[in-house]
Design a protein around this motif. Structure first.
Motif, short mmCIF file in Angstrom:
data_model
loop_
_atom_site.label_atom_id
_atom_site.label_comp_id
_atom_site.label_asym_id
_atom_site.label_seq_id
_atom_site.Cartn_x
_atom_site.Cartn_y
_atom_site.Cartn_z
N ALA A 174 44.43 45.30 50.27
CA ALA A 174 45.59 45.89 49.39
C ALA A 174 46.18 44.43 48.41
O ALA A 174 46.33 44.45 47.39
CB ALA A 174 46.81 46.53 50.22
N GLU A 221 43.72 43.57 45.77
CA GLU A 221 44.00 44.53 44.55
C GLU A 221 44.95 43.94 43.77
O GLU A 221 45.22 43.98 42.59
CB GLU A 221 43.86 45.81 45.01
CG GLU A 221 42.54 46.22 45.53
CD GLU A 221 42.61 47.79 46.04
OE1 GLU A 221 43.61 48.26 46.05
OE2 GLU A 221 41.63 48.32 46.69
N ILE A 222 46.15 43.68 44.44
CA ILE A 222 47.50 43.68 43.90
C ILE A 222 47.57 42.11 43.24
O ILE A 222 47.94 42.02 41.97
CB ILE A 222 48.82 43.81 44.83
CG1 ILE A 222 48.74 45.13 45.29
CG2 ILE A 222 50.01 43.44 44.19
CD1 ILE A 222 49.82 45.50 46.51
N TYR A 223 47.15 41.01 44.09
CA TYR A 223 47.41 39.95 43.49
C TYR A 223 46.03 39.09 42.89
O TYR A 223 46.36 37.83 42.54
CB TYR A 223 48.28 39.14 44.64
CG TYR A 223 49.54 39.56 44.89
CD1 TYR A 223 50.49 39.30 44.33
CD2 TYR A 223 49.57 40.20 46.26
CE1 TYR A 223 51.92 39.83 44.59
CE2 TYR A 223 50.69 40.84 46.57
CZ TYR A 223 51.79 40.57 45.72
OH TYR A 223 53.11 40.99 46.32
#
Length: 304
Positions: free
Chosen positions: A287, A290-292
Motif C-alpha cells: 500500500a 502504491e501511495i508514495y
C-alpha cells in the motif's frame, strides 16, 4: 576491496554470544583500503538501519524476530558490496528503562500481579479496574490509552523486557557493528546513532515520533538529514513494527514531496516481521508503494 568479507564478518557469530568485535583490527583493515571519502560522493546514498540490536536477534534476544540472523548476513553483505558508493548510515536504537508503559513492571492486576508478556491492555481494562499503574500513574496511563484508541493507533501490548539501557540486548548486533565501523573508517565518515523509546509514558515504534505523547515530539534531525540524499535504503527489525512505523512516519511527513518519497527503497530481504504479522506487513508495504512510489527490492538486486 582488498579486505575480504570474511575478514570482517564471521557469519557463524551473527546473533550469538560468541562475537568479538575486534574493532581495532577492523578499523586497521578499513583504513588500509584507501577508499574515496564519502564527502566526495556525487550521488549521495543513505542506509537507514532500524533497531539492528541483540534483543531482536533470534536465538539470543528477549524479543527475537524469526529470520533476523539471515537479515543481518544479507545486510552486511549488501554494505560490503556497495562500500564505495554508500555514503552514510543512520542507525536507530531502541533504548528503554524497566519502568515503561509497555513493560510488565508498569502494571498490576487486582491481585497485585504483573501482566504476562504480549498481554493487551485497553482503556476499558484500566477504567474498569482490571489493571492499574504500579507507580500511581493510572490517570496518565488512561490518557495514553484513550489517545491510542481515538488516534487509531496500535493497542498497548506488554512486551518482554527488551533493549534495557546499558545491557547487551540494547547494543547493535556485534557483527553488524563490525561492518558499520569498517564502512565508517573506509569512507572517512561517522555513523549516526539515533536513540528512541526513552519516554516512559509512550511506545515509540517509529524513528520519527511516538504513538502518542503530550509533547508531540518529532525527530526533525533525521527528517532533515534524509533530504540531503539522492537515494535512501531502509532495513532492520522488525519489519512489522519498527520498520513499518518508521517508513509510514517518514512517508507521511514527505507526502507532498514525491521527489523525496520516490528515492526510498525497502530492502525486503534485510528485514523480517514478528510472527503472525507476515501477511499484514506485506500488504501494508505494498500500500505504501502504491501511495508514495517507494521501491521494494531484494538487496541482491540493488547495486549502488
Amino acid at each position: 576491496m582488498k579486505t575480504a568479507y570474511e575478514q570482517i564478518i564471521n557469519i557463524d557469530h551473527i546473533a550469538s554470544f560468541e562475537s568479538r568485535e575486534r574493532m581495532t583490527d577492523i578499523l586497521a583493515l578499513a583504513q588500509a583500503e584507501n577508499t574515496k571519502p564519502a564527502q566526495r560522493d556525487k550521488k549521495r546514498t543513505l542506509l537507514l538501519a532500524i533497531d539492528v540490536q541483540h534483543d531482536f536477534m533470534e536465538g539470543i534476544g528477549s524479543l527475537a524476530v524469526p529470520g533476523s540472523k539471515g537479515d543481518v548476513q544479507r545486510l552486511t553483505q549488501w554494505i560490503y558490496r556497495n562500500m564505495e558508493s554508500l555514503t552514510q548510515v543512520i542507525c536507530s536504537l531502541d533504548c528503554h528503562s524497566m519502568m515503561q508503559i509497555f513493560h510488565p513492571a508498569w502494571w498490576l492486576d487486582q491481585e497485585g500481579k504483573y501482566p504476562q508478556p504480549f498481554t493487551i491492555i485497553t482503556y476499558a481494562d484500566v477504567a474498569n479496574g482490571i489493571w492499574r499503574a504500579a507507580n500511581g500513574e493510572t490517570e496518565r496511563s488512561l490518557e495514553y490509552l484513550h489517545n491510542l484508541a481515538s488516534g487509531d493507533k496500535k493497542q498497548l501490548c506488554i512486551w518482554p523486557y527488551h533493549c534495557l539501557e546499558g545491557t547487551f540486548g540494547a547494543k547493535l548486533e556485534s557483527e553488524f557493528t563490525k561492518m558499520l565501523y569498517f564502512h565508517a573508517a573506509a569512507r572517512q565518515t561517522t555513523p549516526v546513532l539515533v536513540y528512541k523509546g526513552q519516554n516512559p509514558y509512550t511506545e515509540m515504534y517509529g524513528i520519527i515520533k511516538a504513538e502518542y505523547d503530550r509533547e508531540q515530539y518529532v525527530n526533525h534531525t533525521v527528517l532533515d538529514a534524509m533530504v540531503e540524499y539522492d537515494a535512501i535504503y531502509i532495513a532492520g527489525e522488525a519489519s512489522s513494527h519498527c520498520v513499518l512505523a518508521s517508513a509510514e512516519q517518514i512517508l507521511e511527513h514527505f507526502a507532498d514531496q514525491r521527489e523525496i518519497t520516490s528515492r526510498i527503497t525497502l530492502l525486503e530481504d534485510c528485514m523480517s516481521p514478528i510472527s503472525g504479522f507476515e501477511d499484514s506487513t506485506q500488504q501494508q508495504f505494498k500500500a505504501l508503494q502504491e501511495i508514495y512510489g517507494i521501491q521494494i527490492k531484494k538487496s541482491t538486486d540493488v547495486i549502488l
